[in-house]
Design a protein around this motif. Structure first.
Motif, PDB file in Angstrom:
ATOM      1  N   ALA A   1       0.684  -1.332   0.002  1.00  0.00           N
ATOM      2  CA  ALA A   1      -0.141  -0.097  -0.006  1.00  0.00           C
ATOM      3  C   ALA A   1       0.844   1.240   0.140  1.00  0.00           C
ATOM      4  N   VAL A   2       2.155   1.239   0.122  1.00  0.00           N
ATOM      5  CA  VAL A   2       3.046   2.333  -0.010  1.00  0.00           C
ATOM      6  C   VAL A   2       3.294   2.972  -1.123  1.00  0.00           C
ATOM      7  N   ASN A   3       3.790   4.063  -1.299  1.00  0.00           N
ATOM      8  CA  ASN A   3       4.073   4.721  -2.596  1.00  0.00           C
ATOM      9  C   ASN A   3       5.234   3.729  -3.304  1.00  0.00           C
ATOM     10  N   PHE A   4       4.785   2.972  -4.417  1.00  0.00           N
ATOM     11  CA  PHE A   4       5.927   2.155  -5.088  1.00  0.00           C
ATOM     12  C   PHE A   4       7.233   2.727  -5.441  1.00  0.00           C
ATOM     13  N   ASP A   5       6.899   4.064  -6.203  1.00  0.00           N
ATOM     14  CA  ASP A   5       7.979   4.681  -6.657  1.00  0.00           C
ATOM     15  C   ASP A   5       9.295   4.922  -5.597  1.00  0.00           C
ATOM     16  N   GLN A   6       8.656   5.625  -4.484  1.00  0.00           N
ATOM     17  CA  GLN A   6       9.283   6.098  -3.360  1.00  0.00           C
ATOM     18  C   GLN A   6      10.156   4.787  -2.886  1.00  0.00           C
ATOM     19  N   LEU A   7       9.406   3.675  -2.552  1.00  0.00           N
ATOM     20  CA  LEU A   7      10.271   2.368  -2.235  1.00  0.00           C
ATOM     21  C   LEU A   7      11.212   1.966  -3.061  1.00  0.00           C
ATOM     22  N   THR A   8      10.987   2.132  -4.422  1.00  0.00           N
ATOM     23  CA  THR A   8      12.037   1.672  -5.250  1.00  0.00           C
ATOM     24  C   THR A   8      13.023   2.813  -5.352  1.00  0.00           C
ATOM     25  N   GLN A   9      13.031   3.930  -5.240  1.00  0.00           N
ATOM     26  CA  GLN A   9      14.127   4.792  -5.119  1.00  0.00           C
ATOM     27  C   GLN A   9      15.238   4.577  -3.950  1.00  0.00           C
ATOM     28  N   GLU A  10      14.192   4.267  -3.004  1.00  0.00           N
ATOM     29  CA  GLU A  10      15.163   4.043  -1.718  1.00  0.00           C
ATOM     30  C   GLU A  10      15.984   2.746  -1.705  1.00  0.00           C
ATOM     31  N   VAL A  11      15.416   1.860  -2.394  1.00  0.00           N
ATOM     32  CA  VAL A  11      16.276   0.691  -2.589  1.00  0.00           C
ATOM     33  C   VAL A  11      17.480   0.853  -3.877  1.00  0.00           C
ATOM     34  N   ALA A  12      16.981   1.660  -4.536  1.00  0.00           N
ATOM     35  CA  ALA A  12      17.987   2.185  -5.671  1.00  0.00           C
ATOM     36  C   ALA A  12      19.225   2.732  -5.149  1.00  0.00           C
ATOM     37  N   GLN A  13      18.975   3.454  -4.107  1.00  0.00           N
ATOM     38  CA  GLN A  13      19.908   4.465  -3.175  1.00  0.00           C
ATOM     39  C   GLN A  13      20.843   3.464  -2.597  1.00  0.00           C
ATOM     40  N   GLU A  14      20.444   2.286  -2.118  1.00  0.00           N
ATOM     41  CA  GLU A  14      21.179   1.458  -1.211  1.00  0.00           C
ATOM     42  C   GLU A  14      22.022   0.721  -2.382  1.00  0.00           C
ATOM     43  N   ILE A  15      21.569   0.187  -3.595  1.00  0.00           N
ATOM     44  CA  ILE A  15      22.281  -0.455  -4.476  1.00  0.00           C
ATOM     45  C   ILE A  15      23.122   0.462  -4.896  1.00  0.00           C
ATOM     46  N   GLU A  16      22.936   1.797  -5.114  1.00  0.00           N
ATOM     47  CA  GLU A  16      24.204   2.789  -5.384  1.00  0.00           C
ATOM     48  C   GLU A  16      25.195   2.894  -4.561  1.00  0.00           C
ATOM     49  N   GLN A  17      25.029   2.929  -3.213  1.00  0.00           N
ATOM     50  CA  GLN A  17      25.980   3.131  -2.183  1.00  0.00           C
ATOM     51  C   GLN A  17      26.696   1.986  -2.040  1.00  0.00           C
ATOM     52  N   TYR A  18      26.210   0.359  -2.326  1.00  0.00           N
ATOM     53  CA  TYR A  18      27.181  -0.728  -1.851  1.00  0.00           C
ATOM     54  C   TYR A  18      27.566  -1.510  -3.183  1.00  0.00           C
ATOM     55  N   GLN A  19      26.826  -1.100  -4.487  1.00  0.00           N
ATOM     56  CA  GLN A  19      27.340  -1.440  -5.669  1.00  0.00           C
ATOM     57  C   GLN A  19      27.591  -2.919  -5.635  1.00  0.00           C
ATOM     58  N   PRO A  20      26.512  -3.750  -5.088  1.00  0.00           N
ATOM     59  CA  PRO A  20      26.690  -5.262  -5.157  1.00  0.00           C
ATOM     60  C   PRO A  20      26.858  -5.924  -6.937  1.00  0.00           C
ATOM     61  N   LYS A  21      27.258  -6.817  -6.936  1.00  0.00           N
ATOM     62  CA  LYS A  21      27.209  -7.666  -8.176  1.00  0.00           C
ATOM     63  C   LYS A  21      25.767  -8.266  -8.119  1.00  0.00           C
ATOM     64  N   ILE A  22      25.592  -8.734  -7.040  1.00  0.00           N
ATOM     65  CA  ILE A  22      24.434  -9.793  -7.103  1.00  0.00           C
ATOM     66  C   ILE A  22      23.280  -9.224  -6.251  1.00  0.00           C
ATOM     67  N   ILE A  23      21.982  -9.121  -6.627  1.00  0.00           N
ATOM     68  CA  ILE A  23      20.717  -8.773  -5.697  1.00  0.00           C
ATOM     69  C   ILE A  23      20.342 -10.038  -5.352  1.00  0.00           C
ATOM     70  N   LEU A  24      19.847 -10.181  -4.200  1.00  0.00           N
ATOM     71  CA  LEU A  24      19.090 -11.476  -3.687  1.00  0.00           C
ATOM     72  C   LEU A  24      17.706 -10.859  -3.050  1.00  0.00           C
ATOM     73  N   THR A  25      16.689 -11.505  -3.518  1.00  0.00           N
ATOM     74  CA  THR A  25      15.373 -11.063  -3.324  1.00  0.00           C
ATOM     75  C   THR A  25      14.508 -12.021  -3.439  1.00  0.00           C
ATOM     76  N   PHE A  26      12.935 -11.586  -3.535  1.00  0.00           N
ATOM     77  CA  PHE A  26      11.886 -12.747  -3.691  1.00  0.00           C
ATOM     78  C   PHE A  26      11.416 -12.454  -5.143  1.00  0.00           C
ATOM     79  N   GLY A  27      10.924 -13.535  -5.504  1.00  0.00           N
ATOM     80  CA  GLY A  27      10.255 -13.782  -7.046  1.00  0.00           C
ATOM     81  C   GLY A  27       8.962 -13.505  -6.922  1.00  0.00           C
ATOM     82  N   PRO A  28       8.259 -13.595  -8.180  1.00  0.00           N
ATOM     83  CA  PRO A  28       6.883 -13.091  -8.011  1.00  0.00           C
ATOM     84  C   PRO A  28       6.061 -13.814  -7.236  1.00  0.00           C
ATOM     85  N   GLU A  29       6.114 -14.877  -6.648  1.00  0.00           N
ATOM     86  CA  GLU A  29       5.143 -15.709  -5.630  1.00  0.00           C
ATOM     87  C   GLU A  29       5.571 -15.111  -4.230  1.00  0.00           C
TER      88      GLU A  29
END
Length: 231
Positions: free
Chosen positions: A91-119
């Motif tokens: 129910a949260v603002n999806f664009d805001q959530l995505t932007q915050e996650v993107a900031q973490e990716i930019e900060q730590y610059q990982p080779k691999i992202i581990l997360t959940f799939g569609p289910e």
């Protein structure tokens, strides 16, 4: 932390890391590869298995402490706790959530992202939402991620897994009403974690407020499974 990470796990709740990724994190640590965890919520809606009369704020504090303990056991770093609402991430603002996650990716610059799939493994709406946000964020960042690993249940085990969910009575308001199908076995990366099973169990037990003896099915103590997306 200022160093770049080999992998960044983007998850919804404290204990997701122990249930889904503990063996893989331990394997990476043994190989000298660093892993960080971003957790979108603080888990305040979790039911306390110790039957204490806790406020949501107390539960959030306990669960974040538990996650930090579990991360120490499995050799990864809790790099960020978000303050998004547990149980209402969809129910949260999806664009805001995505932007915050993107900031973490930019900060730590990982080779691999581990997360959940569609289910979302279990159909939990929070899991599904954070997985979608992690994939979207990965495609928005200037940093180039090499692979996304989506934690999944193999189709060959989905019947057993559904029985397990039913026995734990987890199909409530936080869960999307859908039939869980899993992912075809031949589409999955299968990580052998048998040598790390004891440590995975210790990480699960670190989540004392959530722990149940049958928290992880036998097949998830032998292997962890990911749908691997190369970018």
């Amino acid at each position: 932390m200022s160093q770049n990470l080999y992998a960044l796990a983007i998850l919804a709740h404290p204990d997701d890391e122990a249930f889904l990724l503990a063996g893989t994190c331990l394997k990476f640590a043994a190989e000298g590869k660093s892993v960080g965890v971003v957790c979108a919520t603080r888990g305040e809606k979790g039911a306390d298995r110790l039957n204490r009369a806790l406020t949501e704020e107390q539960m959030a504090e306990i669960r974040t402490d538990e996650m930090e303990s579990a991360c120490r056991i499995i050799g990864c770093h809790c790099v960020k706790f978000g303050n998004y609402p547990d149980g209402s991430l969809d129910a949260v603002n999806f664009d805001q959530l995505t932007q915050e996650v993107a900031q973490e990716i930019e900060q730590y610059q990982p080779k691999i992202i581990l997360t959940f799939g569609p289910e979302g493994i279990s159909g939990h709406r929070d899991h599904i939402t954070i997985g979608r946000a992690a994939e979207a964020a990965t495609k928005q960042t200037r940093h180039t991620v090499e692979e996304i690993w989506l934690a999944s249940i193999p189709a060959s085990a989905i019947g057993q897994f559904n029985e397990h969910l039913t026995s734990r009575k987890v199909h409530h308001g936080h869960f999307k009403q859908q039939e869980l199908l899993g992912v075809p076995d031949d589409q999955l990366l299968k990580i052998d974690i048998t040598k790390y099973a004891k440590q995975k169990h210790e990480a699960l037990k670190a989540h004392q407020s959530q722990y149940l003896p049958d928290f992880v099915l036998d097949f998830l103590q032998k292997y962890e499974y990911f749908e691997q997306i190369k970018l």
